[in-house]
Design an enzyme around this catalytic site. Sequence first.
Site, PDB file in Angstrom:
ATOM      1  N   CYS A 104       0.848  -1.190   0.000  1.00 45.53           N
ATOM      2  CA  CYS A 104       0.000   0.000   0.000  1.00 45.53           C
ATOM      3  C   CYS A 104       0.883   1.239   0.000  1.00 45.53           C
ATOM      4  O   CYS A 104       1.871   1.299   0.739  1.00 45.53           O
ATOM      5  CB  CYS A 104      -0.895  -0.006   1.237  1.00 45.53           C
ATOM      6  N   HIS A 146      -9.222  -3.785  -2.003  1.00 42.73           N
ATOM      7  CA  HIS A 146      -8.221  -3.006  -1.263  1.00 42.73           C
ATOM      8  C   HIS A 146      -8.640  -1.528  -1.196  1.00 42.73           C
ATOM      9  O   HIS A 146      -8.624  -0.917  -0.123  1.00 42.73           O
ATOM     10  CB  HIS A 146      -6.860  -3.169  -1.960  1.00 42.73           C
ATOM     11  N   GLU A 147      -9.046  -0.971  -2.340  1.00 44.59           N
ATOM     12  CA  GLU A 147      -9.419   0.452  -2.382  1.00 44.59           C
ATOM     13  C   GLU A 147     -10.753   0.703  -1.682  1.00 44.59           C
ATOM     14  O   GLU A 147     -10.939   1.730  -1.015  1.00 44.59           O
ATOM     15  CB  GLU A 147      -9.468   0.965  -3.827  1.00 44.59           C
ATOM     16  N   HIS A 150     -10.168   1.119   1.808  1.00 47.71           N
ATOM     17  CA  HIS A 150      -9.610   2.444   2.123  1.00 47.71           C
ATOM     18  C   HIS A 150     -10.714   3.459   2.420  1.00 47.71           C
ATOM     19  O   HIS A 150     -10.641   4.192   3.408  1.00 47.71           O
ATOM     20  CB  HIS A 150      -8.769   2.981   0.957  1.00 47.71           C
TER      21      HIS A 150
END
Length: 178
Positions: A104, A146-147, A150
């Site tokens: 990341c 993953h995003e 976030h």
Amino acid sequence: MKYRGKVLPITQLGEAVLRAKARPVRNFAAPELERLIADMITTMKQAQGVGIAANQIGFGVRIFVVAPEPNPRYPRAPQMPPLPMINARLVKRSKELTTDWEGCLSIPGLRAKVPRHKEIEIEFFNPDGLRHRAKLSGFVARIFQHEFDHINGLVYMDRVKDRKTFMTEREYRRLHGR
Ligand code: NI
């Protein structure tokens, strides 16, 4: 006039904006929207990322970009033009998980193995405010998850099951490519 985007500092683990739930975009006509997305893409490319979320450049809104391409950090990534996703939703996820390496830009120098849903169905708005549906699998589905984490204030470390897989970026590159 096409705005090219500028390189902004990437927020680092420990900064509050990375741990906050981002708010939805309501005004798709706002000129700042296009600029924010351009800044995200320029910043991501410069850092050799394959995706970036708005809170990684300090803006707590529900926007991220999925943009895999082979680079020194991800030599085996597929090639795809940057795809901005606004107010994305995870509609369906496969029971089956797949585990692979992640890093990341907000947590430099580290890698670990992260389990993710192998296949997902998603919904998102593009910068023109049009709604899209898509099925994703493999590495692209991984980047999405993953995003998406976030913008909900999560990072990949929160998803790591086997903490012994953590290694430095240097060691990762020595073992897994160039
Ligand atoms: Ni990240």
